[in-house]
Design an enzyme around this catalytic site. Structure first.
Site, PDB file in Angstrom:
ATOM      1  N   ASP A  97      -3.704 -25.067 -45.377  1.00 15.36           N
ATOM      2  CA  ASP A  97      -5.048 -25.373 -44.891  1.00 15.36           C
ATOM      3  C   ASP A  97      -5.983 -24.170 -44.901  1.00 15.36           C
ATOM      4  O   ASP A  97      -7.007 -24.157 -44.214  1.00 15.36           O
ATOM      5  CB  ASP A  97      -4.985 -25.969 -43.479  1.00 15.36           C
ATOM      6  N   GLU A  98      -5.665 -23.147 -45.665  1.00  8.87           N
ATOM      7  CA  GLU A  98      -6.525 -21.972 -45.766  1.00  8.87           C
ATOM      8  C   GLU A  98      -6.557 -21.458 -47.205  1.00  8.87           C
ATOM      9  O   GLU A  98      -5.554 -21.504 -47.917  1.00  8.87           O
ATOM     10  CB  GLU A  98      -6.034 -20.840 -44.864  1.00  8.87           C
TER      11      GLU A  98
END
Length: 399
Positions: A97-98
């Protein structure tokens, strides 16, 4: 957790998990009891990612726990990367998620902050979830900026803003300062990032060795690593699982290990890598942890050879106590395009490689359980066990 919350709202849920103390965690009944992600209200109770669920529940008795949906998370992650690709081809995936995006050549006449707000709005309107975006001149400062205030925010943290925005923060907020490093810094009377930045690097080196200089550089916002869209070679590939029952026999333990090796070795072959070090880890029912590793004479990606070593390590490690968690890991990785093998083993090695390749191809086309080993039939143990592990390298190696 944002992805989970949005998905549930889109499918009729009335409660937004982001607005209440909630976590994405394992299945308590199956004893996968780890907090994987938490809401902002849950964070206020002192709940940390990685802690066991019973401990999180003791801090917040009304905590809502939802099981992870790895397939959903990968779909959201891939959709996010695809959308960001409309703004720049230079995208470095850091975790599920990054990611880092170099927009230097995509700006035109736009201000970076304005473009970041545009990206944030497009993600929200197109994909339905919110993101935090940090804008700066390097990856470290962008990462720190993204953590400032949540949710759905865009923050800048340029070098001239460091004294005002970053230095007043607690030293535990600095990237790479974890639960073990922070108390050591406190004992040295270093409580803020600013104090760490003004500390003599030689003093830090004396207490933390080479990591001391890393801490000093991070506290001063120093990072010269480029955004690498090709990623970096994984330092290791592993797989582990918390078993729903106490493993009390060698037969069951070997089946669990084989299942883990099957999954991890296929990932090795998919990445075109060979491993020369095999590690086995076990956790007993009293939560004590033990591990053992061995270096192989010749690097390999063969399931049978890796499992044979894992079995040997397990026999040396296990004292017969009931186990709740087992894991395997492969390290000292190298490219599979060239490897010197013994002339006495050459024919056997290539036959095994052909067999593994054939099995991998069948599973890719017809599903993971299209080909399974007979020992798993009626055993109650899945033939391919373990969570979805990420191949994203640690940020320490990136920076």
């Amino acid at each position: 957790l944002s992805w989970e919350a949005v998905y549930r709202l889109q499918h009729g849920a009335s409660l937004d998990l982001r607005d209440v103390p909630s976590v994405v965690g394992g299945d308590v009944e199956k004893r996968h009891g780890i907090v994987l992600a938490k809401s902002i209200p849950a964070k206020k109770y002192g709940i940390h990612t990685g802690e066991v669920l019973w401990q999180a529940r003791s801090k917040c008795p009304g905590l809502i726990v939802v099981p992870p949906d790895y397939q959903l998370y990968m779909q959201c992650s891939n959709a996010l990367i695809d959308l960001l690709g409309e703004y720049s081809p230079l995208i470095e995936r850091y975790s599920v998620d990054e990611c880092f995006v170099d927009i230097t050549h995509s700006l035109g006449d736009k201000d970076p902050y304005i473009l970041a707000k545009e990206i944030s709005a497009k993600i929200k309107n197109t994909l339905g979830f919110t993101v935090n975006i940090g804008v700066s001149t390097n990856k470290l400062l962008a990462k720190m900026a993204s953590e400032l205030e949540k949710p759905d925010k865009v923050h800048t943290l340029y070098p001239h803003e460091i004294p005002e925005k970053m230095w007043p923060l607690s030293v535990k907020e600095l990237f790479m300062v974890g639960r073990s490093t922070a108390p050591k810094l406190y004992r040295l009377n270093i409580f803020s990032i600013g104090q760490l930045a003004r500390t003599d690097p030689e003093f830090l080196t004396a207490h933390f060795k080479s990591f001391g200089k890393v801490l000093w550089r991070y506290a001063n916002g120093i990072d010269d690593s480029p955004v690498n869209p090709f990623g970096t070679v994984a330092k290791g590939i592993g797989n582990s699982t918390t078993v729903p029952f106490d493993v009390e026999t060698e037969k069951d333990a070997f089946l669990v290990l084989l299942s883990l090796v099957e999954t991890a070795s296929s990932r090795l072959r998919s990445a075109r890598l060979l491993a020369q070090v095999v590690s086995v880890a076990i956790r007993k029912t009293d939560l004590t942890f033990y591990s053992h590793q061995r270096k192989l004479l010749t690097p390999t990606d063969n399931t049978e050879d890796l499992f044979k070593t894992a079995k040997s390590l397990f026999k040396e490690l296990w004292d017969g106590s009931p186990l709740r968690h087992l894991g395997v890991a492969f390290s000292s990785l190298c490219n599979d395009q060239f490897c010197q093998v013994s002339i006495f083993e050459e024919e056997r090695v290539y036959k095994k490689k052909a067999l593994d390749s054939c099995i991998d191809a069948i599973r890719r086309h017809f599903g993971d359980t299209s080909v399974v080993r007979g020992s798993f039939i009626n055993s109650g143990i899945p033939p391919l066990m373990g969570g979805v592990a990420e191949d994203f390298p640690s940020m320490r190696s990136i920076l």
